[in-house]
Design a protein around this motif. Structure first.
Motif, PDB file in Angstrom:
ATOM      1  N   ILE A 124      -3.727  12.122   3.237  1.00 40.66           N
ATOM      2  CA  ILE A 124      -4.464  11.117   4.020  1.00 40.66           C
ATOM      3  C   ILE A 124      -4.242  11.306   5.518  1.00 40.66           C
ATOM      4  CG2 ILE A 124      -4.745   8.627   4.451  1.00 40.66           C
ATOM      5  CD1 ILE A 124      -5.560   9.474   1.677  1.00 40.66           C
ATOM      6  N   GLU A 137     -12.912   5.181   1.969  1.00 42.84           N
ATOM      7  CA  GLU A 137     -12.885   3.717   1.854  1.00 42.84           C
ATOM      8  C   GLU A 137     -11.902   3.107   2.850  1.00 42.84           C
ATOM      9  OE1 GLU A 137     -12.499   4.128  -2.598  1.00 42.84           O
ATOM     10  OE2 GLU A 137     -13.462   2.171  -2.516  1.00 42.84           O
ATOM     11  N   LEU A 138     -10.780   3.803   3.103  1.00 38.19           N
ATOM     12  CA  LEU A 138      -9.844   3.298   4.119  1.00 38.19           C
ATOM     13  C   LEU A 138     -10.540   3.243   5.482  1.00 38.19           C
ATOM     14  CD1 LEU A 138      -7.058   2.425   5.191  1.00 38.19           C
ATOM     15  CD2 LEU A 138      -6.460   4.841   5.373  1.00 38.19           C
ATOM     16  N   ILE A 181      -8.089   3.307  -3.313  1.00 42.02           N
ATOM     17  CA  ILE A 181      -9.193   3.546  -2.376  1.00 42.02           C
ATOM     18  C   ILE A 181      -9.071   4.960  -1.809  1.00 42.02           C
ATOM     19  CG2 ILE A 181      -9.670   1.131  -1.767  1.00 42.02           C
ATOM     20  CD1 ILE A 181      -8.062   1.605   0.838  1.00 42.02           C
ATOM     21  N   THR A 182     -10.203   5.559  -1.542  1.00 45.59           N
ATOM     22  CA  THR A 182     -10.203   6.912  -0.982  1.00 45.59           C
ATOM     23  C   THR A 182     -10.008   6.832   0.537  1.00 45.59           C
ATOM     24  OG1 THR A 182     -12.567   6.823  -0.607  1.00 45.59           O
ATOM     25  CG2 THR A 182     -11.849   7.720  -2.728  1.00 45.59           C
ATOM     26  N   THR A 183      -9.817   8.015   1.147  1.00 45.50           N
ATOM     27  CA  THR A 183      -9.721   8.049   2.621  1.00 45.50           C
ATOM     28  C   THR A 183     -10.991   7.470   3.234  1.00 45.50           C
ATOM     29  OG1 THR A 183      -8.667  10.191   2.231  1.00 45.50           O
ATOM     30  CG2 THR A 183      -8.982   9.544   4.528  1.00 45.50           C
ATOM     31  N   VAL A 237       0.857  -1.194   0.000  1.00 45.17           N
ATOM     32  CA  VAL A 237       0.000   0.000   0.000  1.00 45.17           C
ATOM     33  C   VAL A 237       0.887   1.236   0.000  1.00 45.17           C
ATOM     34  CG1 VAL A 237      -0.223   0.107   2.540  1.00 45.17           C
ATOM     35  CG2 VAL A 237      -2.030   1.079   1.126  1.00 45.17           C
ATOM     36  N   LEU A 295      -2.463   0.439   8.864  1.00 44.54           N
ATOM     37  CA  LEU A 295      -2.340  -0.269   7.580  1.00 44.54           C
ATOM     38  C   LEU A 295      -1.652  -1.621   7.780  1.00 44.54           C
ATOM     39  CD1 LEU A 295      -1.422   2.879   5.484  1.00 44.54           C
ATOM     40  CD2 LEU A 295      -3.466   1.480   5.143  1.00 44.54           C
ATOM     41  N   VAL A 348      -3.770   4.646  -1.507  1.00 45.67           N
ATOM     42  CA  VAL A 348      -4.810   5.332  -0.713  1.00 45.67           C
ATOM     43  C   VAL A 348      -4.740   6.819  -1.027  1.00 45.67           C
ATOM     44  CG1 VAL A 348      -5.856   5.636   1.554  1.00 45.67           C
ATOM     45  CG2 VAL A 348      -4.418   3.640   1.128  1.00 45.67           C
ATOM     46  N   THR A 356       0.546   5.653   0.560  1.00 45.30           N
ATOM     47  CA  THR A 356      -0.427   6.607   1.096  1.00 45.30           C
ATOM     48  C   THR A 356      -0.098   8.041   0.690  1.00 45.30           C
ATOM     49  OG1 THR A 356       0.889   6.781   3.092  1.00 45.30           O
ATOM     50  CG2 THR A 356      -0.910   5.222   3.148  1.00 45.30           C
TER      51      THR A 356
END
Ligand code: HC1
Ligand code: SF4
Length: 594
Positions: free
Chosen positions: A247, A402-403, A398-400, A241, A271, A366, A243
């Protein structure tokens, strides 16, 4: 001051205050749906009705200003029953799929239905149901709108729409792109696009500002949570991942930590707990962007090229150029965005270190941005796997929001975890790279490095390029640089954020009212901190707070210059060799579509 009474309590407020603001500031609850603190007032949901002594009808609190001696009731039986009837009508039109809805648990309509206990027994709901049973019609039938997932970024399910019109106002007020509007009439009114076309056939730039303000789940990012969960749970591949800068400050706001608390180590811990094998930092590739884009700018200054040169890291801005300003394509920097740069180096440089093929790695990015999903799907951002098949550099974005869903699903609260560190070799980022997340930050980071690399005698002290800080939509500064033959030049730099400001700015450039050499463009007002994929918030100060957090992180950092990042030095020594060199061009630069 104006003297008013709310529910029998005497209060004083400033003249011209709306009843809604006066009530909120003094702790009285008034329901709203179309109201949003960052948008112009519309007054169309009719939920904020209040009784006012002397008025023959209830008044909408969001559009009514206070007057001397005004006596207001927010909770009279008539007001409550009117609100309940409106909600009951809306609920009858609303699908009952809350359990799988993007907004479940974070839905203003769901909260209202719960608060006012609008169940099947409500007389208005039964009345509507009987009426439509008799005519053999479902009340929702004439309002049916197809599901629109024609872009890779945004999903639109207008069956869930509560017709508040916030998305329409966001697209107009922030972006002046005007993709959304009320279409149809006579009871069949709904939100649609020009000619009711799917979003990808419009000039939509996929910024997601509409989804940021949607009170329900009618407009949301295209969900990739389930796919990411499957990868994390199956553990068949190495799941990595990265970031984005913005974020960490959004999570800090979300978990309500102190303004000077750096949430990054908690985010990394969250994460890791989710099960990612490696956690890398997009701030690293923001530094890499500075090396590549800075070199590109200096080369254009020395050898000539298209001016102004525009930054290219914001995919909403790239969409806007490709759809509405194709004549500016050659003005764009050829650099890929930091997201795509780290995507390319993970599936080459990092894969090689682990002796893996590109297809053995799943890379999740992210982002605070919905348009990043579309960027990752561009056909040029793939490479060949060991079997000759195309492998995307980024598998999922994925967006914040979605995180946060992922963390909630796995019952992880990062603020309760022990600090953790990013992995190496793509885990160190300077605070200059981190500043990419706020409007002006790409420019500030570029100026810091370009002044030192070109040998400017008295570079602007760190943090002192104040003219391009802050949330203004259009900012400018003159920046001293040196050409390769030692001549002093003053580079005219501009920073623009928000689609509406970008259009105003470009009009002035076209008419030659303004001339610039280097311009940072960000589609969302304020930059990525205010991206379309950030957590929804009704606090008008939230963008300002995130900006302040960014500046505080910069002040507190020990590494504040992109070119001093040891991992950046290492990747050039071991792999890329030089900025704008052969391998850099292959991996880190791109072209744009007609
Ligand atoms: Fe951004 Fe960027 S800063 S575009 O605003 O250049 O989304 O945060 O990740 O790619 O680094 C977004 C943020 C982000 C890229 C970087
Ligand atoms: Fe408008 Fe942006 Fe929404 Fe597209 S994604 S409709 S441009 S606000």
């Amino acid at each position: 001051m104006v003297n008013i009474t709310i529910n029998g309590r005497k209060i004083q407020v400033k003249p011209k205050t709306t009843v809604l603001d006066a009530a909120k500031a003094n702790g009285f609850y008034i329901p709203t749906l179309c109201y949003h603190p960052r948008l112009p007032i519309a007054g169309n949901c009719r939920l904020c009705l209040v009784d006012v002594k002397g008025s023959w009808k209830p008044l909408t609190a969001c559009t009514t200003e206070v007057w001397e001696g005004m006596e207001i009731e927010t909770d009279s039986p008539a007001v409550i029953e009117t609100v309940r009837s409106s909600l009951a009508m809306m609920r009858e039109e609303h699908p009952n799929d809350c359990m799988t809805c993007e907004s479940n648990g974070d839905c203003e309509f769901q909260d209202l239905i719960y608060r006012y206990q609008i169940d099947a027994q409500h007389p208005v709901r039964s009345l509507l149901r009987n009426k439509f049973k008799k005519t053999n019609h479902s009340i929702t039938e004439p309002c049916y709108s197809p599901y629109d997932n024609s872009t890779f970024s945004i999903a639109r399910d207008m069956n869930k729409c509560v017709k508040c019109g916030r998305c329409i106002r966001a697209c107009h007020h922030f972006q002046n792109i005007n993709i959304l509007g009320f279409i149809n009439r006579a009871g069949y009114e709904r939100v649609g696009t020009p000619m009711d076309r799917p979003m990808n056939f419009t000039k939509c730039v996929e910024c997601g500002q509409c989804s940021q303000v949607c009170p329900v789940g009618a407009i949301a990012e295209r969900n990739e949570v389930i796919e990411v969960l499957k990868q994390l749970d199956s553990k068949r591949k190495v799941v990595v991942v990265s970031t984005a800068p913005a974020i960490r400050v959004a999570l800090a706001e979300n978990f309500n930590v102190e303004p000077d608390f750096d949430f990054t180590p908690k985010m990394v811990a969250g994460l890791k707990k989710l099960g990612f094998d490696y956690v890398f930092d997009t701030n690293f590739s923001a530094d890499l962007t500075i090396m590549e884009e800075g070199t590109e700018l200096i080369t254009r200054l020395n050898e000539g090229g298209k001016f102004p040169m525009f930054t290219s890291c914001c995919p909403g801005w790239i969409n806007m150029v490709e759809k509405s300003y194709p004549e500016l394509r050659d003005n764009l920097s050829s650099c890929k965005s930091p997201q795509q740069m780290i995507g390319a180096v993970i599936k080459t440089y990092f894969a090689k270190q682990l002796n893996l093929n590109p297809e053995d790695i799943i890379h999740v990015s992210v982002m605070p941005c919905t348009a990043k999903k579309g960027e990752a799907k561009r056909p040029e951002f793939v490479r060949k796997g060991s079997d000759g098949k195309d492998v995307p550099d980024i598998d999922y974005v994925i967006t914040t929001r979605e995180l946060l869903t992922l963390l909630k699903l796995k019952k992880i609260n990062p603020s309760e975890l022990k600090d953790a560190k990013f992995d190496s070799p793509l885990g160190i980022g300077s605070s200059a790279g981190n500043l990419f997340g706020v409007t002006g930050g790409v420019m500030e980071a570029a100026v810091r490095t370009a002044q030192i690399i070109t040998g400017v005698e008295n570079p602007i002290p760190l943090g002192e390029l104040k003219a391009i800080r802050g949330l203004d939509g259009i900012k400018a500064a003159n920046v001293p640089l040196k050409t390769k033959d030692g001549k002093d030049v003053s580079v005219r730099a501009a920073v623009v954020s928000g689609g509406a400001n970008i259009q105003k700015f470009l009009e002035k450039i076209k008419n030659k009212e303004l001339e610039f050499d280097f311009v940072e463009m960000m589609m969302c007002p304020g930059g990525c901190i205010n991206g379309g994929g950030q957590p929804k918030s009704a606090d008008p100060k939230v963008v300002l707070n995130k900006m302040q957090r960014m500046y505080t992180m910069d002040n507190q950092a020990s590494l504040r210059l992109s070119h001093e990042n040891p991992e950046i030095k290492e990747i050039y020594e071991k792999f890329l060799h030089e900025p704008n060199g052969h391998l850099s061009h292959e991996l880190l630069h791109t072209h744009y579509n007609d």
